[in-house]
Design a protein around this motif. Structure first.
Motif, PDB file in Angstrom:
ATOM      1  N   ALA A  98       7.945  -1.875  47.238  1.00 56.25           N
ATOM      2  CA  ALA A  98       8.296  -2.451  45.806  1.00 56.25           C
ATOM      3  C   ALA A  98       7.774  -1.672  44.548  1.00 56.25           C
ATOM      4  O   ALA A  98       7.638  -2.002  43.687  1.00 56.25           O
ATOM      5  CB  ALA A  98       7.454  -3.794  45.795  1.00 56.25           C
TER       6      ALA A  98
ATOM      7  N   LEU B 110       9.708  -1.821  41.316  1.00 59.65           N
ATOM      8  CA  LEU B 110       9.433  -3.120  40.636  1.00 59.65           C
ATOM      9  C   LEU B 110       8.029  -2.963  40.154  1.00 59.65           C
ATOM     10  O   LEU B 110       7.835  -3.050  38.858  1.00 59.65           O
ATOM     11  CB  LEU B 110       9.596  -4.580  41.484  1.00 59.65           C
ATOM     12  CG  LEU B 110       9.084  -5.678  40.677  1.00 59.65           C
ATOM     13  CD1 LEU B 110      10.141  -5.840  39.487  1.00 59.65           C
ATOM     14  CD2 LEU B 110       9.389  -6.768  41.648  1.00 59.65           C
ATOM     15  N   TYR B 111       7.237  -2.887  40.960  1.00 58.87           N
ATOM     16  CA  TYR B 111       5.765  -2.707  40.671  1.00 58.87           C
ATOM     17  C   TYR B 111       5.389  -1.139  40.328  1.00 58.87           C
ATOM     18  O   TYR B 111       4.546  -0.698  41.085  1.00 58.87           O
ATOM     19  CB  TYR B 111       4.773  -3.364  41.545  1.00 58.87           C
ATOM     20  CG  TYR B 111       5.080  -4.971  41.721  1.00 58.87           C
ATOM     21  CD1 TYR B 111       4.708  -5.803  40.432  1.00 58.87           C
ATOM     22  CD2 TYR B 111       5.679  -5.106  42.950  1.00 58.87           C
ATOM     23  CE1 TYR B 111       4.934  -6.982  40.650  1.00 58.87           C
ATOM     24  CE2 TYR B 111       5.903  -6.675  42.948  1.00 58.87           C
ATOM     25  CZ  TYR B 111       5.445  -7.557  42.057  1.00 58.87           C
ATOM     26  OH  TYR B 111       5.717  -8.962  42.004  1.00 58.87           O
TER      27      TYR B 111
ATOM     28  N   LEU C  55       1.803  -2.161  37.024  1.00 61.47           N
ATOM     29  CA  LEU C  55       0.545  -2.523  37.687  1.00 61.47           C
ATOM     30  C   LEU C  55      -0.758  -2.640  36.514  1.00 61.47           C
ATOM     31  O   LEU C  55      -1.599  -3.500  36.522  1.00 61.47           O
ATOM     32  CB  LEU C  55       0.072  -2.027  38.978  1.00 61.47           C
ATOM     33  CG  LEU C  55       1.068  -2.415  40.173  1.00 61.47           C
ATOM     34  CD1 LEU C  55       0.750  -1.575  41.271  1.00 61.47           C
ATOM     35  CD2 LEU C  55       1.071  -4.081  40.469  1.00 61.47           C
TER      36      LEU C  55
ATOM     37  N   ARG D 250      -3.039  -5.532  34.818  1.00 63.37           N
ATOM     38  CA  ARG D 250      -4.097  -5.760  35.321  1.00 63.37           C
ATOM     39  C   ARG D 250      -5.359  -5.448  34.015  1.00 63.37           C
ATOM     40  O   ARG D 250      -6.267  -6.537  34.044  1.00 63.37           O
ATOM     41  CB  ARG D 250      -5.065  -4.384  36.149  1.00 63.37           C
ATOM     42  CG  ARG D 250      -4.403  -4.640  37.555  1.00 63.37           C
ATOM     43  CD  ARG D 250      -5.052  -3.415  38.152  1.00 63.37           C
ATOM     44  NE  ARG D 250      -4.394  -3.219  39.744  1.00 63.37           N
ATOM     45  CZ  ARG D 250      -3.708  -2.259  39.836  1.00 63.37           C
ATOM     46  NH1 ARG D 250      -3.660  -1.292  39.024  1.00 63.37           N
ATOM     47  NH2 ARG D 250      -3.361  -1.969  41.065  1.00 63.37           N
TER      48      ARG D 250
ATOM     49  N   CYS E  71       8.767 -21.156  36.872  1.00 65.23           N
ATOM     50  CA  CYS E  71       7.693 -20.935  37.376  1.00 65.23           C
ATOM     51  C   CYS E  71       6.444 -21.005  36.601  1.00 65.23           C
ATOM     52  O   CYS E  71       5.338 -20.951  37.337  1.00 65.23           O
ATOM     53  CB  CYS E  71       7.827 -18.879  37.770  1.00 65.23           C
ATOM     54  SG  CYS E  71       7.811 -18.291  36.089  1.00 65.23           S
TER      55      CYS E  71
ATOM     56  N   ASP F  34       5.354 -19.987  34.043  1.00 64.10           N
ATOM     57  CA  ASP F  34       4.794 -18.879  32.973  1.00 64.10           C
ATOM     58  C   ASP F  34       4.753 -19.267  31.722  1.00 64.10           C
ATOM     59  O   ASP F  34       5.792 -19.978  31.198  1.00 64.10           O
ATOM     60  CB  ASP F  34       5.518 -17.534  33.340  1.00 64.10           C
ATOM     61  CG  ASP F  34       5.283 -16.783  34.636  1.00 64.10           C
ATOM     62  OD1 ASP F  34       4.390 -17.343  35.238  1.00 64.10           O
ATOM     63  OD2 ASP F  34       5.840 -15.732  34.791  1.00 64.10           O
TER      64      ASP F  34
ATOM     65  N   GLY G 105       0.936 -15.957  33.768  1.00 66.15           N
ATOM     66  CA  GLY G 105       2.058 -15.494  34.167  1.00 66.15           C
ATOM     67  C   GLY G 105       1.643 -14.341  35.461  1.00 66.15           C
ATOM     68  O   GLY G 105       0.876 -13.973  35.624  1.00 66.15           O
ATOM     69  N   CYS G 106       3.074 -13.987  36.001  1.00 64.61           N
ATOM     70  CA  CYS G 106       3.100 -13.135  36.865  1.00 64.61           C
ATOM     71  C   CYS G 106       2.683 -11.752  36.549  1.00 64.61           C
ATOM     72  O   CYS G 106       2.823 -11.578  35.144  1.00 64.61           O
ATOM     73  CB  CYS G 106       4.306 -13.059  37.897  1.00 64.61           C
ATOM     74  SG  CYS G 106       5.756 -12.560  36.629  1.00 64.61           S
ATOM     75  N   ALA G 107       2.690 -10.745  37.234  1.00 64.52           N
ATOM     76  CA  ALA G 107       2.148  -9.339  36.755  1.00 64.52           C
ATOM     77  C   ALA G 107       3.597  -8.869  36.020  1.00 64.52           C
ATOM     78  O   ALA G 107       3.076  -7.847  35.090  1.00 64.52           O
ATOM     79  CB  ALA G 107       2.157  -8.342  37.930  1.00 64.52           C
ATOM     80  N   ILE G 108       4.683  -9.183  36.212  1.00 60.77           N
ATOM     81  CA  ILE G 108       5.793  -8.916  35.465  1.00 60.77           C
ATOM     82  C   ILE G 108       5.666  -9.235  34.057  1.00 60.77           C
ATOM     83  O   ILE G 108       6.189  -8.435  32.976  1.00 60.77           O
ATOM     84  CB  ILE G 108       7.329  -9.033  36.237  1.00 60.77           C
ATOM     85  CG1 ILE G 108       7.312  -8.478  37.705  1.00 60.77           C
ATOM     86  CG2 ILE G 108       8.497  -8.571  35.413  1.00 60.77           C
ATOM     87  CD1 ILE G 108       7.053  -7.006  37.781  1.00 60.77           C
TER      88      ILE G 108
ATOM     89  N   ARG H 240      13.605 -12.084  39.296  1.00 60.43           N
ATOM     90  CA  ARG H 240      12.321 -11.839  38.110  1.00 60.43           C
ATOM     91  C   ARG H 240      12.646 -11.393  36.930  1.00 60.43           C
ATOM     92  O   ARG H 240      11.751 -10.986  36.089  1.00 60.43           O
ATOM     93  CB  ARG H 240      11.547 -10.772  39.026  1.00 60.43           C
ATOM     94  CG  ARG H 240      11.151 -11.076  40.466  1.00 60.43           C
ATOM     95  CD  ARG H 240      10.331 -12.372  40.687  1.00 60.43           C
ATOM     96  NE  ARG H 240       9.039 -12.471  40.000  1.00 60.43           N
ATOM     97  CZ  ARG H 240       7.946 -11.792  40.281  1.00 60.43           C
ATOM     98  NH1 ARG H 240       7.983 -11.201  41.501  1.00 60.43           N
ATOM     99  NH2 ARG H 240       6.816 -11.707  39.608  1.00 60.43           N
TER     100      ARG H 240
END
Lengths: 415, 162
Positions: free
Chosen positions: B16, B19-20, B25, B29, B51, B53, B75-78, B133
């Motif tokens: 992936a 995407l990541y 990433l 982080r 979701c 977020d 929220g998510c990483a994205i 996403r």
């Protein structure tokens, strides 16, 4: 009561059963599909696909109308499906089996028709772990009538706090709605106990069986509920078809739901008389092929055997829990003592949607999100969770691949 | 995050990565400018109802420029990476330029040929391959548009779940 020795189900021949489900035989993102999203929707066996295909190729006509041969055949098949559902639920009569679009419509049917007899001050009791479909129709009903919705809490284990819930049931309670199995946590709820308490106070009872019917045997007469709702697509049948079981003596007292064809006896501008049960609640041409498909799914489950399926899924859940326990940062949602079919969890520091995307890249399909049970997520203080849910065709190897893909996600997102 | 940390993983890693990407990433982080402003000139909240977020964006304006851009988010990483990259690229721009940038980033996910991403945001392009996403990536930018359009306290919400 059990004079005969209890049958111990033999292990499922999963390799052979998987051949019944052609959709499972595919690569997703370069890996074999591991479909672990069965609590959202299950897959269909060939028996269901063939029954629907055969119906459309050979037998289709409108039901309950024509004098011609095809209409008779279509009606016979549709009504045979109803009889299969009756047997599946152990209902007393086909008059108690109403076809709906799904569990959601079944619950809305009850909420709508019951609404005409509710008044301000009446109460409806549900539990905190309900799916939105067993919350929102009652909220809407309360808005219309001034009735009050009471919510029975759940414990940290993700089980209904039965004592607290029963304390909410009083002579003011008109209906108690409860999930047989929680779709977000997998908890098997003590529905018989809750139903008995509701009946002592003269309240009606509705069981949301969407998450239960493919996993635990259902006997509506043993449960003693007034209504039981289920969805075809969660028990290997088609989408767009579900069932509302209703106790005949209760259905007799309810007004019609939707108006239209099939639900009437006679129509005149001077007045209309309504059809008998269950047709009074099935306005318009029904989802005939889907009902036939649902009947085929029920026959399929009967051939495989629900006790054997339940034992197989229990072994998968045990294996998943044992392996997931060692994953760094894992937090399970709930720890119910009676659980079927799924595990729900989060990994510290990784959003469930990121987990879901990484798993998808490894061909592992899970649900990530709130599972249409936002109050449960709120209860556990998380925006959502990752849910792996199992069916008769899943294997230990697929559980292992889930764990390996989660280990990859942990490595990718490690701080 | 050295290769040595990657344990027993052998086959098929990385996964992936379109995407990541590393930059996504790293921003997720250690998000940049992740703090609230106590007296912002503009503040907007963005929610993704699908979701859960949530992004809160804070702007300090000076002489028609975005003098300071900060955010808080769950929220998510994205979503986190996109918001973090936003604060880096939007700071120092004029209100008009920032508005065009936000519209362009959102437009990129509909029609990449018509709306190129600036090089600093190229890492977000990988999200296009994951339709479910895209809203994670665009939520901070929609929130920025709300903040720029005012009023001082605005709420943005992505399209409801289908």
């Amino acid at each position: 009561m059990n004079a005969s020795p209890r049958a111990i189900p033999g292990p499922l021949d999963v390799g052979r059963l998987r051949q019944d489900f052609p959709i499972l035989d595919q690569q997703v993102n370069g890996a074999p599909l591991a479909y672990l999203d069965n609590a959202a929707s299950t897959q269909r066996p060939l028996a269901v696909l063939d029954a629907m295909d055969h119906y459309y190729r050979h037998d289709h006509a409108n039901v309950h109308r024509g004098v011609h041969t095809l209409s008779h055949r279509a009606t016979d098949r549709y009504e045979h499906a109803r009889e299969l559902v009756r047997g599946f639920l152990n209902a007393a009569s086909i008059r108690e089996v109403i076809f709906t679009r799904g569990t959601t419509e079944a619950i809305n049917l009850v909420a709508y028709t019951l609404g005409q007899r509710l008044k301000a001050g009446d109460e409806i009791v549900v539990s905190e772990l309900e799916h939105h479909s067993n919350i929102v129709p009652w909220q809407m009903l309360c808005e219309r009538t001034g009735a009050v919705l009471r919510v029975g809490p759940i414990t940290d284990r993700g089980e209904i706090d039965v004592e607290a819930m029963l304390a909410l049931i009083t002579p003011a309670t008109r209906l108690v709605g409860v999930a047989h199995v929680s779709n977000a946590l997998g908890t098997v709820n003590p529905v018989a106990e809750i139903i008995a308490a509701a009946r002592r106070h003269g309240a009606l009872t509705l069981v949301d069986g969407a998450q239960a019917a493919a996993h635990v045997p259902v006997d509506v007469r043993a449960l003693g509920c007034d209504f039981y709702a289920l969805s075809g697509h969660k028990l290997h049948g088609p989408t767009g078809i579900g069932v509302l079981y209703g106790r005949e003596s209760v259905l007799e007292t309810l007004p019609p739901f939707q108006g239209g064809g099939d639900m009437i006896a006679t129509v005149s501008f001077r007045g209309t008389t309504y059809n008998e049960l269950p047709y009074r609640f099935e306005a318009g041409t029904p989802a005939i092929a889907e009902a036939i498909g649902l009947g085929a799914a029920i026959e399929y489950l009967g051939r495989v055997g629900l006790p054997a399926i339940a034992a197989h899924e229990e072994a998968l859940v045990d294996h998943a829990l044992a392996r997931l326990r060692d994953l760094p940062g894992i937090r399970f949602l709930g720890n119910p003592r009676q659980r079927v079919g799924l595990v729900s969890f989060n990994i510290d520091g990784i959003h469930p949607h990121d987990v879901g995307t990484v798993l998808d890249q490894r061909g592992v399909a899970v649900r990530a999100g709130h599972h249409c049970a936002m109050p449960v997520m709120e209860r556990f203080g998380v925006p959502g969770s990752v849910r792996a849910s199992f069916a008769l065709y899943n294997t230990r190897d697929e559980v292992d691949r889930l764990v390996e893909a989660l280990q990859l996600a942990v490595r990718m997102f490690a701080p | 995050m050295s290769q040595g940390d990657r344990g027993g993983a052998t086959t098929a890693e990385p996964v992936a990565l379109d995407l990541y990407q590393q930059i996504v990433l790293e921003h997720s982080r250690r998000p940049q400018n992740f703090r609230r402003l106590d007296t912002p000139d503009r503040r907007a909240e963005g929610h993704n109802r699908l979701c859960g977020d949530k992004v809160t964006l804070y702007l300090r304006l000076a002489g028609g420029l975005l003098a300071e851009v900060t955010f808080e988010a769950a929220g998510c990483a994205i979503c986190l990476a996109s918001a973090s990259l936003l604060t880096e690229t939007a700071a120092g721009l004029s209100v008009g330029t920032a508005e065009r940038l936000a519209a362009g980033v959102i437009g990129h996910f509909d029609d990449p040929a018509a709306h190129a991403l600036p090089p600093a945001l190229a890492a977000l392009d990988g999200v296009r391959a994951y339709p479910s996403r895209i809203r994670c990536a665009t939520l901070p930018w929609q929130t920025l548009r709300q903040a720029l359009a005012g009023p001082a306290d605005a709420i943005a919400t992505t399209e409801p779940a289908e």
